[in-house]
Write a protein that holds these residues in place. Structure first.
Motif, PDB file in Angstrom:
ATOM      1  N   LEU A   7      28.802  46.785  32.093  1.00  0.00           N
ATOM      2  CA  LEU A   7      27.727  45.835  32.362  1.00  0.00           C
ATOM      3  C   LEU A   7      28.171  44.422  32.012  1.00  0.00           C
ATOM      4  CD1 LEU A   7      24.772  45.279  33.164  1.00  0.00           C
ATOM      5  CD2 LEU A   7      24.170  45.666  30.757  1.00  0.00           C
ATOM      6  N   PHE A   8      28.838  44.267  30.896  1.00  0.00           N
ATOM      7  CA  PHE A   8      29.320  42.953  30.472  1.00  0.00           C
ATOM      8  C   PHE A   8      30.221  42.345  31.538  1.00  0.00           C
ATOM      9  CE2 PHE A   8      32.721  40.403  28.712  1.00  0.00           C
ATOM     10  CZ  PHE A   8      32.020  39.402  28.075  1.00  0.00           C
ATOM     11  N   ASN A   9      31.170  43.123  32.038  1.00  0.00           N
ATOM     12  CA  ASN A   9      32.122  42.605  33.024  1.00  0.00           C
ATOM     13  C   ASN A   9      31.424  42.131  34.295  1.00  0.00           C
ATOM     14  OD1 ASN A   9      34.446  42.878  31.484  1.00  0.00           O
ATOM     15  ND2 ASN A   9      34.732  44.997  32.089  1.00  0.00           N
ATOM     16  N   LYS A  10      30.303  42.748  34.653  1.00  0.00           N
ATOM     17  CA  LYS A  10      29.544  42.340  35.841  1.00  0.00           C
ATOM     18  C   LYS A  10      28.592  41.188  35.547  1.00  0.00           C
ATOM     19  CE  LYS A  10      28.539  46.899  36.877  1.00  0.00           C
ATOM     20  NZ  LYS A  10      27.662  47.905  37.453  1.00  0.00           N
ATOM     21  N   VAL A  22      19.064  48.315  28.486  1.00  0.00           N
ATOM     22  CA  VAL A  22      18.873  49.748  28.221  1.00  0.00           C
ATOM     23  C   VAL A  22      18.851  50.518  29.536  1.00  0.00           C
ATOM     24  CG1 VAL A  22      17.251  51.479  27.349  1.00  0.00           C
ATOM     25  CG2 VAL A  22      17.721  49.439  26.001  1.00  0.00           C
ATOM     26  N   GLU A  23      18.099  50.020  30.506  1.00  0.00           N
ATOM     27  CA  GLU A  23      18.011  50.703  31.803  1.00  0.00           C
ATOM     28  C   GLU A  23      19.336  50.705  32.548  1.00  0.00           C
ATOM     29  OE1 GLU A  23      14.775  49.299  34.204  1.00  0.00           O
ATOM     30  OE2 GLU A  23      13.366  49.418  32.524  1.00  0.00           O
ATOM     31  N   ALA A  24      20.081  49.589  32.474  1.00  0.00           N
ATOM     32  CA  ALA A  24      21.344  49.475  33.210  1.00  0.00           C
ATOM     33  C   ALA A  24      22.454  50.329  32.619  1.00  0.00           C
ATOM     34  CB  ALA A  24      21.784  48.017  33.257  1.00  0.00           C
ATOM     35  N   THR A  55      28.436  36.101  27.460  1.00  0.00           N
ATOM     36  CA  THR A  55      29.369  34.987  27.443  1.00  0.00           C
ATOM     37  C   THR A  55      30.778  35.544  27.265  1.00  0.00           C
ATOM     38  OG1 THR A  55      29.129  34.752  25.059  1.00  0.00           O
ATOM     39  CG2 THR A  55      27.688  33.407  26.432  1.00  0.00           C
ATOM     40  N   ASP A  56      31.753  34.717  27.489  1.00  0.00           N
ATOM     41  CA  ASP A  56      33.123  35.161  27.271  1.00  0.00           C
ATOM     42  C   ASP A  56      33.436  35.063  25.790  1.00  0.00           C
ATOM     43  OD1 ASP A  56      35.484  36.221  28.081  1.00  0.00           O
ATOM     44  OD2 ASP A  56      36.092  34.540  29.307  1.00  0.00           O
ATOM     45  N   ALA A  57      34.345  35.879  25.320  1.00  0.00           N
ATOM     46  CA  ALA A  57      34.685  35.891  23.897  1.00  0.00           C
ATOM     47  C   ALA A  57      35.294  34.555  23.484  1.00  0.00           C
ATOM     48  CB  ALA A  57      35.650  37.015  23.586  1.00  0.00           C
ATOM     49  N   ARG A  58      34.849  34.042  22.357  1.00  0.00           N
ATOM     50  CA  ARG A  58      35.432  32.808  21.815  1.00  0.00           C
ATOM     51  C   ARG A  58      36.832  33.079  21.269  1.00  0.00           C
ATOM     52  NH1 ARG A  58      29.968  32.511  19.823  1.00  0.00           N
ATOM     53  NH2 ARG A  58      30.651  33.753  18.073  1.00  0.00           N
ATOM     54  N   ASN A  59      37.049  34.279  20.795  1.00  0.00           N
ATOM     55  CA  ASN A  59      38.314  34.627  20.162  1.00  0.00           C
ATOM     56  C   ASN A  59      38.961  35.760  20.962  1.00  0.00           C
ATOM     57  OD1 ASN A  59      40.278  35.869  18.524  1.00  0.00           O
ATOM     58  ND2 ASN A  59      39.289  35.128  16.680  1.00  0.00           N
TER      59      ASN A  59
END
Length: 71
Positions: A7-10, A22-24, A55-59
């Motif tokens: 889900l994060f990548n999309k 939760v649903e996704a 968001t994209d990772a800061r580190n």
């Protein structure tokens, strides 16, 4: 973590409600709290109220660590 990572990548740059997450992902809310903590500590998400912002990772090292947890 694997379902949430998909889900994060999309969803980088998007915002959605916790209920929509939760649903996704079909991750139970009690397990999702741990996922939120891990991804939040890596700077990959932020939560305000009941909204999750992807968001994209800061580190990059932390992002790599979280992605390795996801398998």
């Amino acid at each position: 973590h694997r379902e949430f990572l998909r889900l994060f990548n999309k969803s980088v740059g998007a915002e959605m409600s916790i209920n929509d997450v939760v649903e996704a992902t079909d991750i139970p809310l009690n397990e999702l709290n741990r996922v939120f903590l891990d991804f939040g500590m890596a700077g990959m998400i932020s939560i305000q109220g009941r909204q999750v912002r992807f968001t994209d990772a800061r580190n990059p090292a932390l992002r790599h660590l979280v992605m390795s947890w996801a398998g």
